[in-house]
Motif scaffolding. Structure first.
Motif, PDB file in Angstrom:
ATOM      1  N   ALA A 325       0.834  -1.207   0.000  1.00 44.09           N
ATOM      2  CA  ALA A 325       0.000   0.000   0.000  1.00 44.09           C
ATOM      3  C   ALA A 325       0.864   1.250   0.000  1.00 44.09           C
ATOM      4  CB  ALA A 325      -0.931  -0.006   1.219  1.00 44.09           C
ATOM      5  N   ARG A 326       1.963   1.227   0.745  1.00 38.93           N
ATOM      6  CA  ARG A 326       2.869   2.381   0.775  1.00 38.93           C
ATOM      7  C   ARG A 326       3.515   2.586  -0.601  1.00 38.93           C
ATOM      8  NH1 ARG A 326       3.929   1.412   5.435  1.00 38.93           N
ATOM      9  NH2 ARG A 326       5.543  -0.148   5.068  1.00 38.93           N
ATOM     10  N   SER A 327       3.849   1.491  -1.287  1.00 41.88           N
ATOM     11  CA  SER A 327       4.405   1.569  -2.631  1.00 41.88           C
ATOM     12  C   SER A 327       3.383   2.167  -3.593  1.00 41.88           C
ATOM     13  CB  SER A 327       4.837   0.182  -3.099  1.00 41.88           C
ATOM     14  OG  SER A 327       5.287   0.207  -4.433  1.00 41.88           O
ATOM     15  N   ASN A 328       2.108   1.793  -3.427  1.00 48.24           N
ATOM     16  CA  ASN A 328       1.054   2.377  -4.259  1.00 48.24           C
ATOM     17  C   ASN A 328       0.960   3.886  -4.054  1.00 48.24           C
ATOM     18  OD1 ASN A 328       0.505  -0.255  -4.997  1.00 48.24           O
ATOM     19  ND2 ASN A 328      -1.274  -0.464  -3.648  1.00 48.24           N
ATOM     20  N   ALA A 329       1.045   4.315  -2.787  1.00 45.75           N
ATOM     21  CA  ALA A 329       0.968   5.749  -2.490  1.00 45.75           C
ATOM     22  C   ALA A 329       2.147   6.500  -3.105  1.00 45.75           C
ATOM     23  CB  ALA A 329       0.920   5.961  -0.975  1.00 45.75           C
ATOM     24  N   ARG A 330       3.342   5.923  -3.035  1.00 50.93           N
ATOM     25  CA  ARG A 330       4.520   6.574  -3.628  1.00 50.93           C
ATOM     26  C   ARG A 330       4.375   6.681  -5.149  1.00 50.93           C
ATOM     27  NH1 ARG A 330       7.454   3.466   0.340  1.00 50.93           N
ATOM     28  NH2 ARG A 330       7.746   1.795  -1.204  1.00 50.93           N
ATOM     29  N   TYR A 331       3.875   5.623  -5.779  1.00 51.94           N
ATOM     30  CA  TYR A 331       3.731   5.637  -7.237  1.00 51.94           C
ATOM     31  C   TYR A 331       2.759   6.732  -7.671  1.00 51.94           C
ATOM     32  CZ  TYR A 331       2.860   4.074 -12.000  1.00 51.94           C
ATOM     33  OH  TYR A 331       2.737   4.027 -13.364  1.00 51.94           O
ATOM     34  N   MET A 332       1.617   6.830  -6.996  1.00 53.42           N
ATOM     35  CA  MET A 332       0.615   7.826  -7.392  1.00 53.42           C
ATOM     36  C   MET A 332       1.079   9.242  -7.098  1.00 53.42           C
ATOM     37  SD  MET A 332      -3.076   5.990  -6.651  1.00 53.42           S
ATOM     38  CE  MET A 332      -2.678   5.051  -5.185  1.00 53.42           C
ATOM     39  N   HIS A 333       1.954   9.390  -6.101  1.00 55.30           N
ATOM     40  CA  HIS A 333       2.520  10.714  -5.831  1.00 55.30           C
ATOM     41  C   HIS A 333       3.521  11.109  -6.919  1.00 55.30           C
ATOM     42  CE1 HIS A 333       4.375  14.082  -3.739  1.00 55.30           C
ATOM     43  NE2 HIS A 333       5.554  13.508  -3.912  1.00 55.30           N
ATOM     44  N   GLU A 334       4.325  10.154  -7.359  1.00 51.34           N
ATOM     45  CA  GLU A 334       5.355  10.436  -8.364  1.00 51.34           C
ATOM     46  C   GLU A 334       4.807  10.467  -9.782  1.00 51.34           C
ATOM     47  OE1 GLU A 334       8.057   7.305  -7.623  1.00 51.34           O
ATOM     48  OE2 GLU A 334       8.727   8.093  -5.660  1.00 51.34           O
ATOM     49  N   ASN A 335       3.603   9.914 -10.002  1.00 51.10           N
ATOM     50  CA  ASN A 335       3.000   9.849 -11.340  1.00 51.10           C
ATOM     51  C   ASN A 335       1.575  10.398 -11.276  1.00 51.10           C
ATOM     52  OD1 ASN A 335       5.058   7.971 -12.952  1.00 51.10           O
ATOM     53  ND2 ASN A 335       4.786   7.112 -10.903  1.00 51.10           N
ATOM     54  N   PRO A 336       1.417  11.710 -11.264  1.00 49.36           N
ATOM     55  CA  PRO A 336       0.071  12.309 -11.171  1.00 49.36           C
ATOM     56  C   PRO A 336      -0.842  11.813 -12.292  1.00 49.36           C
ATOM     57  CG  PRO A 336       1.784  13.972 -10.899  1.00 49.36           C
ATOM     58  CD  PRO A 336       2.475  12.719 -11.343  1.00 49.36           C
ATOM     59  N   GLY A 337      -2.063  11.486 -11.918  1.00 48.20           N
ATOM     60  CA  GLY A 337      -3.044  11.030 -12.893  1.00 48.20           C
ATOM     61  C   GLY A 337      -2.971   9.555 -13.203  1.00 48.20           C
ATOM     62  N   LYS A 338      -1.968   8.850 -12.683  1.00 49.31           N
ATOM     63  CA  LYS A 338      -1.824   7.431 -12.957  1.00 49.31           C
ATOM     64  C   LYS A 338      -1.892   6.627 -11.664  1.00 49.31           C
ATOM     65  CE  LYS A 338       0.799   7.703 -17.270  1.00 49.31           C
ATOM     66  NZ  LYS A 338       1.970   7.180 -18.024  1.00 49.31           N
ATOM     67  N   ALA A 339      -2.104   5.314 -11.838  1.00 43.43           N
ATOM     68  CA  ALA A 339      -2.173   4.403 -10.694  1.00 43.43           C
ATOM     69  C   ALA A 339      -1.361   3.159 -11.017  1.00 43.43           C
ATOM     70  CB  ALA A 339      -3.623   4.026 -10.394  1.00 43.43           C
ATOM     71  N   PRO A 340      -0.855   2.474 -10.027  1.00 45.88           N
ATOM     72  CA  PRO A 340      -0.090   1.245 -10.282  1.00 45.88           C
ATOM     73  C   PRO A 340      -1.000   0.130 -10.783  1.00 45.88           C
ATOM     74  CG  PRO A 340      -0.385   1.582  -7.926  1.00 45.88           C
ATOM     75  CD  PRO A 340      -0.905   2.812  -8.598  1.00 45.88           C
ATOM     76  N   LEU A 341      -0.725  -0.371 -11.990  1.00 45.37           N
ATOM     77  CA  LEU A 341      -1.512  -1.437 -12.595  1.00 45.37           C
ATOM     78  C   LEU A 341      -0.667  -2.702 -12.690  1.00 45.37           C
ATOM     79  CD1 LEU A 341      -3.177   0.532 -15.548  1.00 45.37           C
ATOM     80  CD2 LEU A 341      -4.108   0.096 -13.270  1.00 45.37           C
ATOM     81  N   PRO A 342      -1.300  -3.845 -12.912  1.00 42.16           N
ATOM     82  CA  PRO A 342      -0.522  -5.068 -13.155  1.00 42.16           C
ATOM     83  C   PRO A 342       0.448  -4.874 -14.317  1.00 42.16           C
ATOM     84  CG  PRO A 342      -2.828  -5.589 -12.794  1.00 42.16           C
ATOM     85  CD  PRO A 342      -2.753  -4.108 -12.868  1.00 42.16           C
ATOM     86  N   ALA A 343       1.533  -5.620 -14.294  1.00 45.86           N
ATOM     87  CA  ALA A 343       2.594  -5.443 -15.294  1.00 45.86           C
ATOM     88  C   ALA A 343       2.073  -5.581 -16.712  1.00 45.86           C
ATOM     89  CB  ALA A 343       3.708  -6.454 -15.029  1.00 45.86           C
ATOM     90  N   SER A 344       1.070  -6.451 -16.941  1.00 44.55           N
ATOM     91  CA  SER A 344       0.546  -6.659 -18.292  1.00 44.55           C
ATOM     92  C   SER A 344      -0.230  -5.461 -18.811  1.00 44.55           C
ATOM     93  CB  SER A 344      -0.356  -7.895 -18.308  1.00 44.55           C
ATOM     94  OG  SER A 344      -1.427  -7.732 -17.384  1.00 44.55           O
TER      95      SER A 344
END
Length: 700
Positions: A325-344
């Motif tokens: 969950a913390r990794s998800n929060a970091r990703y969305m902070h560093e990539n505005p408008g995007k969310a962490p999706l499965p690799a595919s």
């Protein structure tokens, strides 16, 4: 007999305003104008009769967001629409803005100030709602009305705010007739008042609802060995930290991810503390934000040495479970408008269509959960299957319309996951802490056993999710079982165990107090605003207090009449003597009374001055403040007694002698507290000899 001035007896005669009243009215207006100019956002629209409170707290907070300056309602189910009259309303607003300026307050403080003001407002009709003309009788009447309408615990709390209003009027010199007022009744025994009316055989039954028992401790230890799923392990480890550290629940849930602090453990003399294998022991502390006190930086709460391994395991497990969950929060902070999706799906363009069936497979969510959520779908032609050559061949031959299926775009999937997440800061007061920097995070539906987790999301762990782990919760969808029901953990009577998240705080406070930790260190350890708050969390019985005092005598941390007697006795007889003389101890305003009241009533009728049974604990700030107030009062009374004695008033010399002894005794106790050469926590006996206090300094 005719009145002295019959011309002034009519009801239509205007009351003359004295110069004192004019001065106080002017002072009140200056007080209100000064508060208007304060640089605080709370109440910036001063003349509005509803103030908005922009308090940012945890996501789990559901507190009110406004304060209404209305009068008391007539009944319990109706709300008053009548406004508080001027100038009392402006005074109340000014007082609240001054309080907010000194230190930002929560919703509860502001609403309770207004609640206390409503009871006082009901007494002000006789003086045109002018707070400068309030009297002791007005506060007494407000307190009586308060006790009739409210529960004992609420009446005590609101009465404390009445006392604060009286103190502010006196402190700012706004009263035509100055006075001091304190609510007459002390803190009730229980929140509901029910148990206070019942005589119990076991003294600990009075505090049983606030203290952990051996069954609670053993039950938690057993549950810690049985939990398996990540959601259960996270909540169980959180409870373990509550018991080891005595945190408030929101203090625990707002600790930063990098909260662990370590340093070499040492003895009191500074030498290294080693374990049984000769290895250096390590002290472990957790950085946290105290919920009270207006702190602007984290404090460190050091864990008991025996529980360091338990806390270290708990933090490690929680950190590992919440890292996604913390990794998800970091990703969305560093990539505005995007969310962490499965690799595919991560590298696909935002306008790329993805079918509902593919989402089910990639996200692990059911069709119903996806269709009923906030994600937007559209109907598209069902893709053909097979090789590209076969797809082209079927397209040329087929004339029938293609089947329609649900699909969305990658961009809409990003929006769906971000909308499901909480991307706001976890807290903004006292400072800003971002979600990505916090320890207690989870993905949506992480704790819901009947729902699939929404991958890529992030939300904070709420206090309700921890509370429901300890206490079973009934709702519209059935009963949510606690950890104790899940594993059938019962106490000695066969009852399923349960306790609130605040009980460990009471338990650890009592354990540390019984172990001899000084009052000021207790207040610091638990992050309290005032040392006087320790009392509500100290549930030691008189016998336990006596045990604590005996321990100090046994360890040589006491000296005086009792210590000298012990030194002259045979070693074999000392334990019996200590047990007999120090069987119990009672808390007084001056220190500890070591008289066993079960065998002999107080010979001084509750007057501690000059009593040989009094033991002063050096450094106890609560006792010192009380003695200082008594000393100031007695000094003022002594001056009046001297004047009366000089005027030849009958009996004044006896009163003068009594006040002199009392004042000398108080000053002797103050000198003990202010003596930097006496370590805090040292026991000191003060006795009277020939009318003079004799201090037996206890310097262990």
């Amino acid at each position: 007999m005719k009145p002295r001035n019959s011309a002034l007896t009519g009801s239509n005669v205007a009351r003359l305003i004295t110069s004192v009243e004019r001065d106080k009215t002017s002072a009140l207006q200056d007080y209100i104008q000064e508060s208007r100019a304060l640089p605080v956002s709370f109440g910036s629209n001063f003349d509005a009769m509803t103030w908005q409170i922009s308090e940012v707290g945890r996501e789990s907070s559901r507190a009110a967001t406004s304060v209404h300056f209305t009068t008391l309602s007539e009944g319990w189910k109706t709300k008053s629409q009548e406004l508080i009259r001027e100038p009392f309303c402006s005074f109340l607003k000014a007082l609240m803005r001054f309080e907010e300026h000194i230190k930002p307050k929560g919703v509860g403080t502001h609403t309770t100030f207004v609640r206390a003001g409503r009871y006082l407002h009901a007494q002000l009709a006789r003086c045109d709602y002018d707070p400068t003309r309030l009297t002791v009788s007005d506060f007494d009447a407000a307190q009586r009305n308060l006790q009739k309408r409210e529960k004992p615990s609420t009446a005590y709390q609101v009465g404390a705010y009445l006392q604060r209003i009286a103190k502010e009027l006196r402190r700012k010199n706004l009263l035509v007739v100055p006075f001091e007022w304190k609510q007459p009744k002390g803190r009730p025994w229980e929140a509901s008042g029910r148990k206070a009316k019942t005589i119990r055989e076991n003294p600990q039954d009075y505090t049983g609802d606030k203290m952990l028992t051996d069954a609670h401790i053993s039950g938690i230890a057993r549950a810690s060995q049985l939990v398996e799923t990540p959601a259960d392990v996270l909540r169980q480890r959180a409870v373990e930290i509550l018991i080891c550290g005595g945190f408030r629940i929101n203090e625990l849930l707002t600790i930063p991810a990098d909260c662990v602090v370590e340093q070499p453990a040492r003895h009191k003399d500074g030498s290294p503390l080693l374990d049984r294998f000769g290895k250096q022991k390590i002290d472990l502390g957790l950085r946290y934000w105290p919920e009270k006190g207006g702190h602007t930086k984290t404090m460190i709460k050091w864990m008991p040495t025996a529980l360091v391994d338990v806390v270290r395991r708990a933090i490690a497990d929680i950190g590992a479970i919440t890292e996604q969950a913390r990794s998800n929060a970091r990703y969305m902070h560093e990539n505005p408008g995007k969310a962490p999706l499965p690799a595919s799906l991560q590298l696909l363009p935002e306008d790329q269509n993805i079918l509902l069936t593919a989402l089910e497979r990639e996200l692990g969510l059911g069709k119903q959960a996806l269709s009923s959520g906030s994600i937007e779908f559209s109907m598209v032609d069902k893709p053909r299957t097979g090789t590209p050559q076969n797809q082209a061949k079927h397209a040329r031959k087929s004339t029938a319309p293609r089947a329609q299926v649900k699909a969305t775009t990658i961009g809409k999937l990003h929006d769906y996951i971000r909308a499901k997440s909480n991307l706001n800061p976890l807290m903004t007061k006292p400072v800003r802490q971002e979600m990505r920097d916090s320890l207690f995070l989870a993905e949506v539906h992480f704790f819901a056993s009947q729902k699939a987790v929404v991958p890529g999301t992030v939300i904070p762990v709420s206090d309700n999710q921890i509370y429901s782990w300890l206490v079973s919760k009934k709702g519209d969808r059935g009963q949510q079982e606690s950890v104790f029901e899940k594993f059938d953990i019962r106490d000695e009577t066969g009852t399923i165990i349960q306790f609130s998240t605040h009980k460990p705080r009471h338990y650890l406070n009592t354990v540390l107090a019984e172990g001899g930790l000084p009052e000021h260190l207790l207040a610091r350890h638990f992050g309290r605003k005032d040392i006087s708050q320790n009392e509500a969390y100290d549930h030691r019985t008189p016998v336990q207090r006596g045990r604590s005092l005996r321990k100090k005598f046994e360890e040589g941390e006491a000296e005086g009449p009792l210590a000298r007697i012990l030194a002259k006795m045979e070693p074999a007889d000392r334990a019996t003597y200590r047990q007999t003389v120090l069987e119990s101890a009672h808390v007084t305003d001056y220190g500890y009374c070591i008289l066993d009241w079960s065998s002999l009533p107080c010979q001084e009728h509750g007057r501690c001055v000059g009593c040989a049974q009094l033991v002063v604990e050096k450094g106890n700030e609560l006792n010192r403040n009380k003695v200082q107030r008594d000393s100031d009062d007695n000094a003022w009374l002594l001056e009046r007694a001297i004047e009366e004695d000089e005027d030849g008033t009958l009996g004044a010399n006896n009163h003068l002698e009594h006040l002199g002894r009392t004042l000398a005794f108080s000053k002797a106790i103050l000198s003990i507290h202010d003596n930097s050469e006496i370590p805090d926590g040292t026991l000191v006996q003060v006795t009277m000899q020939d009318g003079r206090p004799i201090t037996e300094v206890v310097n262990g």
